[in-house]
Design an enzyme around this catalytic site. Structure first.
Site, mmCIF file in Angstrom:
data_model
loop_
_atom_site.group_PDB
_atom_site.id
_atom_site.type_symbol
_atom_site.label_atom_id
_atom_site.label_comp_id
_atom_site.label_asym_id
_atom_site.label_seq_id
_atom_site.Cartn_x
_atom_site.Cartn_y
_atom_site.Cartn_z
ATOM 1 N N HIS A 4 0.856 -1.191 0.000
ATOM 2 C CA HIS A 4 0.000 0.000 0.000
ATOM 3 C C HIS A 4 0.892 1.241 0.000
ATOM 4 O O HIS A 4 1.729 1.417 0.893
ATOM 5 C CB HIS A 4 -0.889 -0.047 1.238
ATOM 6 C CG HIS A 4 -1.889 1.045 1.342
ATOM 7 N ND1 HIS A 4 -3.113 1.009 0.706
ATOM 8 C CD2 HIS A 4 -1.859 2.227 2.011
ATOM 9 C CE1 HIS A 4 -3.796 2.116 0.991
ATOM 10 N NE2 HIS A 4 -3.049 2.873 1.788
ATOM 11 N N MET A 27 -11.992 4.649 5.006
ATOM 12 C CA MET A 27 -10.957 5.138 5.932
ATOM 13 C C MET A 27 -11.452 4.972 7.362
ATOM 14 O O MET A 27 -12.556 5.400 7.695
ATOM 15 C CB MET A 27 -10.651 6.622 5.680
ATOM 16 C CG MET A 27 -9.937 6.930 4.367
ATOM 17 S SD MET A 27 -8.364 6.089 4.134
ATOM 18 C CE MET A 27 -7.428 6.620 5.580
#
Ligand code: DX5
Ligand code: ZN
Length: 231
Positions: free
Chosen positions: A34, A138
């Site tokens: 990521h 998120m």
């Protein structure tokens, strides 16, 4: 789909990115790396851009999952596909034309993904979901690693999983922020299947072991969760 663990290199040593990528690679290692791209405008932090993604893509066999926390992703996101990213995530709050952008990312050969900040609801985007390969929820305010997981995001993860089931989509559901041994099971139980972990992996003495351990925890919890048993 099996659960996936994506270590975030935001918590790695930026002077040794190739070695840090290597430390979590291998058969039971990271599914994706990521890569957090921040422009100091969309979020109050600045990280890296296209040239580093290009170099990293050449330096590792692990595919890159680029999370763009930048303004004007409509303009910049395609360049990250060209740089070698296998998945590109733009923020719903920043994209002027998310459908057009997702189609462009896919047409260039990468997986298209859209992220939602904690205060952005999923419901207005229900009809867009078929345009995406992954949705990122998120679980902290974007901008920094090492923040505390926001439990108040769990209902949004659950509602998103319900929408995915309702429409019979293959969409992956990623969570990012504060994911650790303490919180990953709650995310898995709520319906997440792709887990970003920065400090929980790169802050560990043995990052590869942290990846294996997080995956085992998430897989076990998923197997006993109502949303996964339905299938
Ligand atoms: C935060 C980034 C995350 C960050 C997560 O804005 O998007 O990917 O690296 O770090 P941890 O896992 O430490 O919360
Ligand atoms: Zn991220």
């Amino acid at each position: 789909m099996a659960v996936q663990i994506n270590p975030s290199i935001l918590s790695a040593d930026f002077a040794r990115l190739a070695e840090e990528a290597e430390s979590v690679s291998g058969p039971e290692g990271a599914d994706w790396l990521h890569v957090d791209v921040m422009d100091n405008h969309f979020v109050p932090n600045l990280t890296l851009g296209v040239p580093i993604v290009e170099s990293l893509a050449r330096a590792t066999d692990t595919p890159l999952d680029c999370h763009l926390m930048i303004e004007d992703p409509d303009r910049w996101a395609p360049q990250y596909v060209e740089a070698g990213a296998g998945s590109v995530t733009f923020h719903a709050e920043a994209a002027a034309a998310p459908v057009r952008l997702a189609r462009e990312i896919r047409a260039k050969g990468a997986r298209a993904s859209m992220a939602l900040k904690p205060a952005t609801p999923i419901e207005p985007y229900e009809d867009l979901l078929p345009e995406l390969d992954m949705l990122l929820i998120m679980t902290v305010e974007p901008g920094f690693g090492g923040q505390a997981f926001l439990d108040i995001m769990l209902p949004k993860i659950r509602r998103t999983r319900e929408l995915i089931s309702k429409h019979g989509l293959q969409l992956w559901l990623q969570v990012d922020g504060g994911v650790s041994a303490d919180t990953i099971e709650r995310c898995a139980e709520a319906g997440a299947d792709v887990f970003v972990a920065g400090s929980a992996v790169y802050g560990a003495t043995d990052p590869a072991e942290a990846v294996r351990s997080l995956r085992a925890q998430a897989a076990a919890k998923t197997a006993s969760s109502a949303w996964a048993c339905d299938h």
